[in-house]
Each structure stands twice: as structure tokens, then as C-alpha cells.
Write a protein that holds these residues in place. Structure first.
Motif, PDB file in Angstrom:
ATOM      1  N   ALA A  38      -2.925  -9.355   4.956  1.00 11.53           N
ATOM      2  CA  ALA A  38      -1.813  -8.417   4.714  1.00 11.53           C
ATOM      3  C   ALA A  38      -0.544  -9.511   4.493  1.00 11.53           C
ATOM      4  O   ALA A  38      -0.521 -10.680   4.843  1.00 11.53           O
ATOM      5  CB  ALA A  38      -1.486  -7.772   6.030  1.00 11.53           C
ATOM      6  N   ILE A  53       4.979  -0.980   8.611  1.00 16.00           N
ATOM      7  CA  ILE A  53       3.843  -0.506   8.135  1.00 16.00           C
ATOM      8  C   ILE A  53       3.754   0.102   6.562  1.00 16.00           C
ATOM      9  O   ILE A  53       2.807  -0.129   5.999  1.00 16.00           O
ATOM     10  CB  ILE A  53       3.328   0.801   9.108  1.00 16.00           C
ATOM     11  CG1 ILE A  53       3.297   0.191  10.681  1.00 16.00           C
ATOM     12  CG2 ILE A  53       2.035   1.341   8.606  1.00 16.00           C
ATOM     13  CD1 ILE A  53       2.709  -1.210  10.812  1.00 16.00           C
ATOM     14  N   THR A  57       1.631  -1.306   3.775  1.00 15.77           N
ATOM     15  CA  THR A  57       0.821  -0.421   3.124  1.00 15.77           C
ATOM     16  C   THR A  57       1.239  -0.564   1.504  1.00 15.77           C
ATOM     17  O   THR A  57       0.443  -0.504   0.667  1.00 15.77           O
ATOM     18  CB  THR A  57       1.112   0.939   3.579  1.00 15.77           C
ATOM     19  OG1 THR A  57       0.633   0.780   5.006  1.00 15.77           O
ATOM     20  CG2 THR A  57      -0.209   1.869   2.914  1.00 15.77           C
ATOM     21  N   MET A  83      -2.904   1.375   8.806  1.00 15.94           N
ATOM     22  CA  MET A  83      -2.548   1.292   7.413  1.00 15.94           C
ATOM     23  C   MET A  83      -3.626   1.986   6.425  1.00 15.94           C
ATOM     24  O   MET A  83      -3.245   2.792   5.809  1.00 15.94           O
ATOM     25  CB  MET A  83      -2.833  -0.251   6.894  1.00 15.94           C
ATOM     26  CG  MET A  83      -1.528  -1.008   7.574  1.00 15.94           C
ATOM     27  SD  MET A  83      -1.956  -2.703   7.145  1.00 15.94           S
ATOM     28  CE  MET A  83      -1.763  -3.018   5.570  1.00 15.94           C
ATOM     29  N   GLU A  86      -2.647   5.421   6.451  1.00 14.79           N
ATOM     30  CA  GLU A  86      -1.623   5.845   5.722  1.00 14.79           C
ATOM     31  C   GLU A  86      -2.118   5.516   4.277  1.00 14.79           C
ATOM     32  O   GLU A  86      -1.472   6.441   3.393  1.00 14.79           O
ATOM     33  CB  GLU A  86      -0.561   4.684   5.900  1.00 14.79           C
ATOM     34  CG  GLU A  86       0.177   4.959   7.187  1.00 14.79           C
ATOM     35  CD  GLU A  86       0.700   6.231   7.579  1.00 14.79           C
ATOM     36  OE1 GLU A  86       1.333   6.823   6.591  1.00 14.79           O
ATOM     37  OE2 GLU A  86       0.365   6.661   8.702  1.00 14.79           O
TER      38      GLU A  86
END
Length: 261
Positions: A38, A53, A57, A83, A86
Motif C-alpha cells: 500500500a 483509507i 483505496t 480497503m 471499500e
């Protein structure tokens, strides 16, 4: 399910794609596995501005776009599980398998602050012990002690894996922002795709009786599975269990509660 089915694996906060190292080989016979690190995490792309977040994402969604992928199977742990949910909310997931996902808390309450304080303690310990970590983590009992908040059997990591985990923690630039986020997982009903909430029975970061219960309330149509004898990062304790559940989740998901042996 074809051998070319894309499967995205997302790791937890302070970690990297290395968290999935023992799970990936168990999945590559059926899936085209994508395991990125990430943004703002050690080895991942830089993040412009404050880590959130939503921003992380966005970066993963951009990765899917760059690969020409519309919707993929997604599995994630902790931050990665959040994530994954989402991505489902954005209609980018075919299925989701979320291992003890973060974000299921009451903002500002003890169930949020307890979890973040444990993660801060782990990060502080990793920084303080950095000079001696390579030597100390050769001992199995030290690995078990160092990983006690996230795994039942930290000694199952190799010394090299434990050193990598410690280095990832120390070099994660997004930690402070993510541990002070005001975000949480908003209710999702109905779910846009099959979602499995796979909660570690021995989770010390997000106990199933607290955070798992909140998750079931906010995602009432998701399947809820309690994983026996594993901690918050079940890929450490039982990679085979994680791989089997990811396969099952990608094939189907139902609303019923169950246990996986």
C-alpha cells in the motif's frame, strides 16, 4: 473459476506485501495473484498528502485501472480488509474475504483507542529494538513474544520474515495518519457483492465479541466466519486456513455464521 481469475491481496497497517508470502503459493494454481504494498508503506508507492483509507483505496483502484481490471476477487487483513470492503462499495470487487478488518469501531470510544494503542506499542517496540532485531529474532521464543499482539505463533515466521516485518513497521510513513483517522466503515446494506467477514477467534487487536459484532451489525448480509486458534494476522498462524477460506469466499458466500476448521 479459471486459472486467470484475478485475486487482489491487501495487507494490514505497517506491513507490506510480504505479509502474504506464505499464502500466495497456495493460490497461484487457480488465480492471477496481485499482492501490492500500500501507498505510504515500506516498499510501496509514495503518498502525497495525508494518509487515509480513502487515499490508499484510491491508489489501489488506480492500480486496477492500470492493469485494465474492472472487478477482481479481493482478500485483505485489518487495514487491507477495510480497503477490500471499500473497493466493494466502489463496485470494484467480485467477492471480498476480509480477515479481521479494521474500521468497525465506534469513533472516539474505547474499542477504537484500545486497538490503536496496541499498534502504537508494537511500532515503538520495533523502533527501539531495531539495532538488535536481526540477532534477537533468530530465537523462536523472541519471535513469538515480538508478535504476541497479532499472532498466536509468531515463531512460525522465519527469522528473515520477522526481520522484514519489523523493518516494514519502522519504515511505514503512514502509521501516524492512519492511527489517528476519523474514518470508520459505514453501513453497507445490501452488500454489492458476496462478502465474507473472517474474524480471528483470538484477535487481541479487534476482539470478535466487540469489533466482529459491530461488523455484523453494519454489514448484516455478509457471511461471518470465526477462525479458530489464530491471531489478528492469521496468515502468520495458519496460511493454509487463509488460502482455503479465500478460495471458498471467491466461489461463494452466504449469510450464515459458521466456523472453519
Amino acid at each position: 473459476m479459471t486459472a486467470e481469475s484475478p485475486l487482489l491481496l491487501l495487507h494490514g497497517v505497517t506491513m507490506s506485501a510480504a505479509a502474504w508470502a506464505d499464502v500466495v503459493p497456495l493460490l497461484t494454481d487457480h488465480y492471477d495473484v496481485i499482492a501490492p504494498t500500500a501507498a505510504g508503506h515500506h516498499g510501496g508507492p509514495p503518498l502525497t498528502g495525508k494518509a487515509s483509507i480513502g487515499a490508499l483505496t484510491d491508489q489501489i483502484e488506480g492500480l486496477l485501472d492500470a492493469r485494465g481490471l474492472d472487478r477482481v476477487h479481493v482478500a485483505g487483513n485489518s487495514l487491507g480488509g477495510w480497503m477490500a470492503i471499500e473497493l466493494a462499495r466502489r463496485n470494484r470487487a467480485l467477492t471480498v474475504c476480509a480477515f479481521s478488518p479494521a474500521g468497525f469501531w465506534t469513533r472516539g470510544s474505547s474499542d477504537e483507542t484500545r486497538a490503536t494503542s496496541r499498534i502504537r506499542r508494537m511500532a515503538a517496540l520495533a523502533r527501539v529494538t531495531r539495532p538488535v532485531a536481526p540477532a534477537a529474532l533468530r530465537a523462536g521464543f523472541v519471535r513469538r513474544l515480538a508478535m504476541r499482539d497479532i499472532a498466536e505463533h509468531g515463531e512460525r515466521l522465519t527469522p528473515a520474515q520477522a526481520v522484514t516485518a519489523a523493518r516494514d513497521t519502522v519504515n511505514c510513513s503512514a502509521t501516524s495518519d492512519l492511527l489517528t483517522t476519523t474514518e470508520s466503515v459505514e453501513p453497507l446494506d445490501p452488500v454489492p457483492c458476496p462478502i465474507t467477514l473472517a474474524w480471528s477467534a483470538n484477535d487481541r487487536i479487534f476482539p470478535p465479541a466487540v469489533n466482529g459484532a459491530i461488523a455484523q451489525d453494519r454489514l448484516p448480509q455478509a457471511a461471518y466466519v470465526l477462525l479458530p486458534d489464530v491471531g489478528h494476522v492469521p496468515m502468520i498462524d495458519d496460511p493454509g486456513l487463509c488460502a482455503r477460506l479465500i478460495r471458498a469466499s471467491a466461489q461463494r458466500a452466504g449469510p450464515e455464521n459458521s466456523s472453519v476448521e
